[in-house]
Design a protein around this motif. Structure first.
Motif, PDB file in Angstrom:
ATOM      1  N   GLN A 107       0.795  -1.220   0.000  1.00 30.87           N
ATOM      2  CA  GLN A 107       0.000   0.000   0.000  1.00 30.87           C
ATOM      3  C   GLN A 107       0.835   1.282   0.000  1.00 30.87           C
ATOM      4  O   GLN A 107       0.408   2.295  -0.558  1.00 30.87           O
ATOM      5  CB  GLN A 107      -0.948  -0.004   1.202  1.00 30.87           C
ATOM      6  CG  GLN A 107      -2.012  -1.108   1.119  1.00 30.87           C
ATOM      7  CD  GLN A 107      -2.956  -1.103   2.295  1.00 30.87           C
ATOM      8  OE1 GLN A 107      -2.531  -1.317   3.431  1.00 30.87           O
ATOM      9  NE2 GLN A 107      -4.236  -0.859   2.044  1.00 30.87           N
TER      10      GLN A 107
ATOM     11  N   PHE B  82      -4.587   1.825  -2.632  1.00 30.92           N
ATOM     12  CA  PHE B  82      -4.680   0.362  -2.730  1.00 30.92           C
ATOM     13  C   PHE B  82      -5.664  -0.068  -1.657  1.00 30.92           C
ATOM     14  O   PHE B  82      -5.374   0.000  -0.466  1.00 30.92           O
ATOM     15  CB  PHE B  82      -3.308  -0.270  -2.499  1.00 30.92           C
ATOM     16  CG  PHE B  82      -3.127  -1.619  -3.140  1.00 30.92           C
ATOM     17  CD1 PHE B  82      -3.946  -2.689  -2.787  1.00 30.92           C
ATOM     18  CD2 PHE B  82      -2.150  -1.830  -4.090  1.00 30.92           C
ATOM     19  CE1 PHE B  82      -3.776  -3.928  -3.366  1.00 30.92           C
ATOM     20  CE2 PHE B  82      -1.970  -3.069  -4.689  1.00 30.92           C
ATOM     21  CZ  PHE B  82      -2.797  -4.113  -4.329  1.00 30.92           C
TER      22      PHE B  82
ATOM     23  N   ASP C 224      -7.966  -1.644   1.161  1.00 28.60           N
ATOM     24  CA  ASP C 224      -7.617  -2.595   2.226  1.00 28.60           C
ATOM     25  C   ASP C 224      -8.044  -4.019   1.868  1.00 28.60           C
ATOM     26  O   ASP C 224      -7.299  -4.976   2.095  1.00 28.60           O
ATOM     27  CB  ASP C 224      -8.284  -2.168   3.534  1.00 28.60           C
ATOM     28  CG  ASP C 224      -7.662  -0.908   4.122  1.00 28.60           C
ATOM     29  OD1 ASP C 224      -6.546  -0.536   3.696  1.00 28.60           O
ATOM     30  OD2 ASP C 224      -8.302  -0.303   5.005  1.00 28.60           O
TER      31      ASP C 224
ATOM     32  N   ALA D 287      -5.651  -5.395  -0.705  1.00 30.94           N
ATOM     33  CA  ALA D 287      -4.329  -5.660  -0.122  1.00 30.94           C
ATOM     34  C   ALA D 287      -4.365  -6.901   0.763  1.00 30.94           C
ATOM     35  O   ALA D 287      -3.453  -7.740   0.724  1.00 30.94           O
ATOM     36  CB  ALA D 287      -3.868  -4.445   0.673  1.00 30.94           C
TER      37      ALA D 287
ATOM     38  N   CYS E 225       2.458  -6.789  -7.834  1.00 29.69           N
ATOM     39  CA  CYS E 225       2.011  -5.399  -7.748  1.00 29.69           C
ATOM     40  C   CYS E 225       2.346  -4.632  -9.019  1.00 29.69           C
ATOM     41  O   CYS E 225       1.565  -3.763  -9.447  1.00 29.69           O
ATOM     42  CB  CYS E 225       2.631  -4.726  -6.530  1.00 29.69           C
ATOM     43  SG  CYS E 225       1.928  -5.265  -4.950  1.00 29.69           S
TER      44      CYS E 225
END
Length: 455
Positions: A217, A227, A229, A232, A268
């Motif tokens: 994040q 990003f 929660d 993630a 990512c």
């Protein structure tokens, strides 16, 4: 692909000057251990981010505290052309690394460099730079190379450790030796040659859940993207999955305690590349389009190879085969190659430059010489799987047979069984790669010889 620069680095190490997320505790602990013990052996499993911690965590902290930080040393670099005969390869590689940041008019030529011990070189640098009693730090990354490169050169290894020990007896010098943990036992014959016998150690583990969330994040937030929660959390749980065998022999998937940093960065990066120019958030819908980690790594490899082949006007088949043959060893480890002018081992350097720009390869320049290798060990298996799929889908049966024949040392048993079939294929208008032409020619020669013998 997102038009914005990515805050995620993919499979390469994070560099000095780039921000490192989720590792503040480890940087502080390593720094404290170094102050207390002066010489630290840092080790970790492959893929834990040793080089990133060194480059983006420890080096800035050391400089901020007034330490003189020497260029990071690699002991396994091949001796350059012109190196004196009989030179200790590990010492010469170290001196070449250290001399890299010396002013050009103070850099030593190979004969003079090879004639110095490590202590003599560092003493001369200290005097030339008027450092007085300022503390300096030696950083040796991938220290296991002193054990794995030229394994039969035992005398050179012994002499290198003797010289390193001599240099480190000067208490104005600190050192961090960084290596993969699976090679630690190989140090046992040499520990007594170093001050402290490497008694101060630091184990870098993979990212725990909290650190992984920060590494996911934080970079996105710095780049102006939220990003979510939920996304993630889901990504961390996907990356934590491990396969565990049950007592009945079956296998189940469980959540492990750790995440591999290189996997996190590549996944990512793949997510980031899905964003449009106006997107300001990464949500669960992006994860649904990504696939698993191996797939993300394979997709990354596919995209970089295809782009490099187009940019350099090189057949993708040739580029994939070059990578497998020259950058991956027979037992699945990374290998280095020395880049040469215009072409390297028969491949145009433009293709290699494109792969470096795409972070699939990393380059390491020492004294004007550039060494190339895959950016990380973790890419090897997805690379091999991708190549197997690509060759199976793109090549005809005779092309695959020619590749197999060439990769296994060109045995006669893998040649075409029929001289007539080899003649027919050779006479067709289809464009053939050099290895295919050699395969067909050799098939005709061997089968004609056998037919003659039978008659």
């Amino acid at each position: 692909m997102s038009p914005r620069p990515s805050p995620y680095v993919g499979p390469r190490a994070i560099r000095t000057g780039e921000r490192l997320y989720g590792r503040d505790r480890e940087v502080a602990r390593l720094f404290d251990l170094l102050l207390a013990g002066r010489i630290v052996l840092m080790y970790s499993p492959s893929g834990a981010g040793k080089s990133s911690l060194l480059n983006a965590g420890l080096i800035p902290r050391l400089r901020a505290e007034g330490f003189v930080v020497r260029p990071t040393v690699r002991v396994g670099t091949e001796p350059p052309d012109g190196a004196p005969a009989g030179v200790n390869r590990y010492l010469l590689a170290s001196l070449l690394s250290l001399d890299e940041d010396a002013p050009e008019d103070r850099q030593l030529d190979l004969p003079r460099l090879a004639g110095r011990t490590l202590a003599e070189y560092l003493d001369a640098r200290r005097a030339a730079e008027s450092l007085g009693d300022a503390p300096e730090v030696l950083l040796i990354d991938q220290f296991e190379e002193v054990l794995t490169v030229a394994p039969a050169a035992v005398a050179d290894k012994q002499a290198f450790f003797v010289g390193l020990g001599e240099a480190l007896r000067d208490e104005r010098r600190w050192a961090v030796l960084v290596m993969r943990e699976d090679f630690i036992a190989g140090l046992d014959p040499y520990r007594a040659l170093l001050p402290t016998a490497l008694g101060t150690t630091f184990r870098l583990d993979l990212l725990d859940r909290a650190a992984a969330l920060a590494a996911i994040q934080g970079p996105a937030a710095d780049a102006g993207v939220a990003f979510a929660d939920a996304a993630a959390d889901k990504l961390v749980n996907d990356l934590r999955q491990v396969h565990v065998q049950r007592p009945d022999g079956g296998v189940e998937t469980q959540l492990g305690p750790y995440v591999e940093p290189v996997q996190l960065q590549v996944v990512c990066l793949g997510l980031w590349n899905q964003l449009g120019p106006e997107d300001r958030a990464i949500g669960p819908e992006h994860l649904a389009r990504l696939g698993d980690v191996d797939a993300a790594l394979a997709n990354y490899y596919d995209a970089q190879v295809e782009a490099a082949a187009g940019r350099a006007n090189t057949p993708e088949r040739a580029l994939r085969r070059w990578i497998e043959r020259h950058l991956v060893t027979a037992n699945g480890l990374r290998s280095q190659v020395l880049q040469t002018p215009e072409t390297t081992l028969g491949l145009a350097n433009a293709a290699l430059t494109a792969l470096v720009d795409g972070h699939l390869l990393r380059s390491d320049t020492r004294r004007g010489m550039t060494w190339l290798e895959l950016a990380h060990d973790r890419i090897v298996r997805p690379l091999q799987d991708s190549d197997a799929r690509w060759f199976a889908a793109k090549l005809s049966p005779v092309q695959r047979q020619a590749e197999l024949w060439d990769s296994r040392g060109r045995p006669e048993s893998l040649l075409l069984a029929s001289e007539a079939e080899a003649e027919r294929l050779a006479a067709s208008d289809e464009e053939r790669a050099p290895v295919e032409r050699e395969f067909l020619d050799q098939s005709r020669i061997v089968r004609r010889r056998e037919a003659t013998a039978r008659r």
